[in-house]
Design an enzyme around this catalytic site. Sequence first.
Site, mmCIF file in Angstrom:
data_model
loop_
_atom_site.group_PDB
_atom_site.id
_atom_site.type_symbol
_atom_site.label_atom_id
_atom_site.label_comp_id
_atom_site.label_asym_id
_atom_site.label_seq_id
_atom_site.Cartn_x
_atom_site.Cartn_y
_atom_site.Cartn_z
ATOM 1 N N SER A 116 27.114 -6.676 4.054
ATOM 2 C CA SER A 116 28.408 -6.736 5.545
ATOM 3 C C SER A 116 28.375 -7.854 6.203
ATOM 4 O O SER A 116 27.566 -8.906 5.999
ATOM 5 C CB SER A 116 27.287 -5.550 6.424
ATOM 6 O OG SER A 116 27.316 -5.707 7.398
ATOM 7 N N TYR A 137 19.950 -3.778 11.722
ATOM 8 C CA TYR A 137 20.772 -3.543 10.248
ATOM 9 C C TYR A 137 21.644 -4.479 9.514
ATOM 10 O O TYR A 137 21.301 -5.299 8.098
ATOM 11 C CB TYR A 137 22.178 -2.579 10.527
ATOM 12 C CG TYR A 137 23.356 -2.559 9.528
ATOM 13 C CD1 TYR A 137 22.669 -2.025 8.299
ATOM 14 C CD2 TYR A 137 24.333 -3.068 9.391
ATOM 15 C CE1 TYR A 137 23.956 -1.411 7.628
ATOM 16 C CE2 TYR A 137 25.484 -3.020 9.082
ATOM 17 C CZ TYR A 137 25.012 -2.287 7.737
ATOM 18 O OH TYR A 137 25.821 -1.904 6.417
ATOM 19 N N LYS A 145 20.457 -6.643 5.511
ATOM 20 C CA LYS A 145 21.143 -6.806 4.551
ATOM 21 C C LYS A 145 21.139 -8.228 4.513
ATOM 22 O O LYS A 145 20.937 -9.017 3.175
ATOM 23 C CB LYS A 145 22.201 -6.941 5.195
ATOM 24 C CG LYS A 145 23.098 -5.628 5.198
ATOM 25 C CD LYS A 145 22.951 -4.594 3.942
ATOM 26 C CE LYS A 145 23.785 -2.610 3.914
ATOM 27 N NZ LYS A 145 23.169 -2.563 2.486
#
Length: 335
Positions: A125, A150, A154
Amino acid sequence: MKKILVTGGAGYIGTHTCVELLNRGYEIVVLDNFSNSKESALENVKKITGKDFKFYNVDMIDKKALDTIFDENDIEAVIDFAAYKAVGESVEKPVEYYTNNVSTVLNLLDRMKAHNVKKIVFSSSATVYGDPKVVPITEESPTGGTTNPYGTSKYMVEQILKDLYKSDNTWDIAILRYFNPIGAHESGLIGEAPNSIPANLMPYIVKVASGKLEKLSVFGNDYNTKDGTGVRDYIHVVDLAVGHIKAIEKLNKEGKGLFIYNLGTGKGYSVLDIVNTFEKVNNIKVNYTIAPRRKGDIATCFADPEKARKEIGFEAKKTLEDMCRDSWNFEKNIN
């Protein structure tokens, strides 16, 4: 024939990638636990492509179940989509995000190594870039200054993959840093359909447009952008899915290596750009209100996709109008 294992294959990006793989003659095996997806999406993949595939209802925490998949199928590569993906929710549920987004990948890599399957395309991402000092963002831009769990999850997996490659360069690894996928398949049969209240912009817009939700909250209108709302690089999910085919082709053709690519359009659109375009293209009103900024959000983030264009021939072809039209078409189809 060797097969590609698609983890999280019943999800939004997973289903669209399955369609592109099947339409190009690849054989696939799909793994999902339906934590944020539905079985009907896989049936619709079969309808669109006219092709069947093997499916396993499995959580990647379960190593024995992963062994079964590798034992029962001749897997040559893995595309890993099995992650939670909502920035706001990750701030509220960091433990769940780190468990699901990091531990499961460690299990997967462990079992891949045990079965001598050493090709993986990882769904990363643009959040790994944190709050970028300069836009557009290239693959050389600094990573790690992440602003939410989040993004950090990643970033952690990217580090794991880099360390894995350093330790054993017989692995073939493609890390794809997505910007903001929206839109749906033109058939209207698959699209973004979260199991709970949507956490991402476009699925929320379509629920407001259809009357299922009252209004959209636009988080912040005091950013340093043209209209004060956050600017992102929105890419059509079908273009994004094609990017995975290009990555698989690269790993199959060129032998060993670790490759990192931005998948975006290179254009930045604000939240209000999306709302206004959606209203115009679909001739429908979207009620919205301005709300306080959300923790973990940044002002502006868009890609420089030139490296992916040069090295794997990736180019986003669909327009913002296509994204808005296809999103609404999917919503109308599932009503």
